[in-house]
Design a protein around this motif. Structure first.
Motif, PDB file in Angstrom:
ATOM      1  N   GLN A 156      -4.178 -11.808   7.593  1.00  0.00           N
ATOM      2  CA  GLN A 156      -5.265 -10.865   7.356  1.00  0.00           C
ATOM      3  C   GLN A 156      -5.518 -10.131   8.655  1.00  0.00           C
ATOM      4  O   GLN A 156      -5.712 -10.749   9.696  1.00  0.00           O
ATOM      5  N   ARG A 157      -5.506  -8.814   8.585  1.00  0.00           N
ATOM      6  CA  ARG A 157      -5.517  -8.001   9.789  1.00  0.00           C
ATOM      7  C   ARG A 157      -6.857  -8.022  10.506  1.00  0.00           C
ATOM      8  O   ARG A 157      -7.909  -8.060   9.884  1.00  0.00           O
ATOM      9  N   THR A 168       5.045   1.352   5.908  1.00  0.00           N
ATOM     10  CA  THR A 168       4.067   0.779   6.841  1.00  0.00           C
ATOM     11  C   THR A 168       4.696  -0.266   7.759  1.00  0.00           C
ATOM     12  O   THR A 168       3.973  -0.945   8.488  1.00  0.00           O
ATOM     13  N   SER A 177      -9.521  -5.605   5.421  1.00  0.00           N
ATOM     14  CA  SER A 177      -9.316  -5.445   3.977  1.00  0.00           C
ATOM     15  C   SER A 177      -7.828  -5.464   3.632  1.00  0.00           C
ATOM     16  O   SER A 177      -7.461  -5.312   2.469  1.00  0.00           O
ATOM     17  N   GLN A 178      -6.993  -5.657   4.642  1.00  0.00           N
ATOM     18  CA  GLN A 178      -5.546  -5.665   4.407  1.00  0.00           C
ATOM     19  C   GLN A 178      -4.895  -6.944   4.922  1.00  0.00           C
ATOM     20  O   GLN A 178      -5.348  -7.548   5.897  1.00  0.00           O
ATOM     21  N   ASN A 214      -7.830  -4.104  10.333  1.00  0.00           N
ATOM     22  CA  ASN A 214      -8.305  -3.701   9.008  1.00  0.00           C
ATOM     23  C   ASN A 214      -8.387  -4.955   8.141  1.00  0.00           C
ATOM     24  O   ASN A 214      -7.447  -5.287   7.435  1.00  0.00           O
ATOM     25  N   SER A 219       2.054  -3.455   4.912  1.00  0.00           N
ATOM     26  CA  SER A 219       0.645  -3.553   4.523  1.00  0.00           C
ATOM     27  C   SER A 219       0.445  -3.772   3.031  1.00  0.00           C
ATOM     28  O   SER A 219       1.150  -3.184   2.213  1.00  0.00           O
ATOM     29  N   ALA A 220      -0.578  -4.596   2.706  1.00  0.00           N
ATOM     30  CA  ALA A 220      -1.017  -4.786   1.324  1.00  0.00           C
ATOM     31  C   ALA A 220      -2.527  -4.986   1.326  1.00  0.00           C
ATOM     32  O   ALA A 220      -3.079  -5.549   2.271  1.00  0.00           O
ATOM     33  N   GLN A 221      -3.186  -4.505   0.264  1.00  0.00           N
ATOM     34  CA  GLN A 221      -4.614  -4.787   0.113  1.00  0.00           C
ATOM     35  C   GLN A 221      -4.799  -6.261  -0.240  1.00  0.00           C
ATOM     36  O   GLN A 221      -3.930  -6.869  -0.871  1.00  0.00           O
ATOM     37  N   THR A 240       0.827  -1.218   0.000  1.00  0.00           N
ATOM     38  CA  THR A 240       0.000   0.000   0.000  1.00  0.00           C
ATOM     39  C   THR A 240       0.853   1.257   0.000  1.00  0.00           C
ATOM     40  O   THR A 240       0.507   2.248  -0.633  1.00  0.00           O
ATOM     41  N   ASP A 256      -4.114  -7.409  -3.722  1.00  0.00           N
ATOM     42  CA  ASP A 256      -2.799  -7.097  -4.277  1.00  0.00           C
ATOM     43  C   ASP A 256      -1.792  -8.224  -4.062  1.00  0.00           C
ATOM     44  O   ASP A 256      -0.590  -8.041  -4.234  1.00  0.00           O
TER      45      ASP A 256
END
Ligand SMILES: [Zn+2]
Length: 141
Positions: free
Chosen positions: A86-87, A28, A92-93, A90, A46-48, A23, A51
């Protein structure tokens, strides 16, 4: 067009391989003080979720969940190395283990912010808090 660099990621034995776009590069980079991360000891970036592109070995991952089960911690079933999670803060990250990224060492980072994962924001309300900064001292010569 996405001009962010794509990084190759692999576990220690090489069974698990994927490519990732981050991201915000390595800005990050974080450690976390929660009960699991303090044992694992990895630095994550961090990565989406979308991604990450798996190259091989997705079926060789094992999943570990605890407490609320929101966070999903993946590691290689052969060599045991944590590759990504997977967080919970969040979902989504993903957090990506920087030590698994090709050409990157966790010791490249002079200072790493430590998030206060014991007082997790999902338990307390409010945003992530910083627990401290981990410094790496230069090796004596
Ligand atoms: Zn492995």
């Amino acid at each position: 067009m996405d001009d962010r660099p794509e990084h190759n990621v692999a576990c220690h034995c090489g069974a698990v391989r994927f490519r990732v776009r981050l991201t915000d590069g390595f800005n990050t980079a974080r450690r976390c003080s929660c009960s699991f991360c303090r044992m694992r000891g990895a630095i994550a970036v961090s990565a989406q979720l979308d991604d990450i592109v798996f190259v091989q070995g997705a079926e060789n991952l094992t999943l570990y969940q605890f407490n609320t089960g929101t966070a999903k911690h993946y590691f290689c079933r052969t060599c045991g190395i944590y590759t990504h999670h997977q967080r919970r803060s969040n979902p989504s990250q993903f957090g990506i283990n920087v030590a698994c990224i090709e050409g990157v060492s966790p010791f490249d980072f002079a200072e790493v912010t430590v998030l206060d994962g014991i007082a997790h924001p999902s338990d307390q309300g409010g945003g992530p808090r910083v627990a401290g900064v981990l410094r790496y001292e230069p090796a004596p010569h």
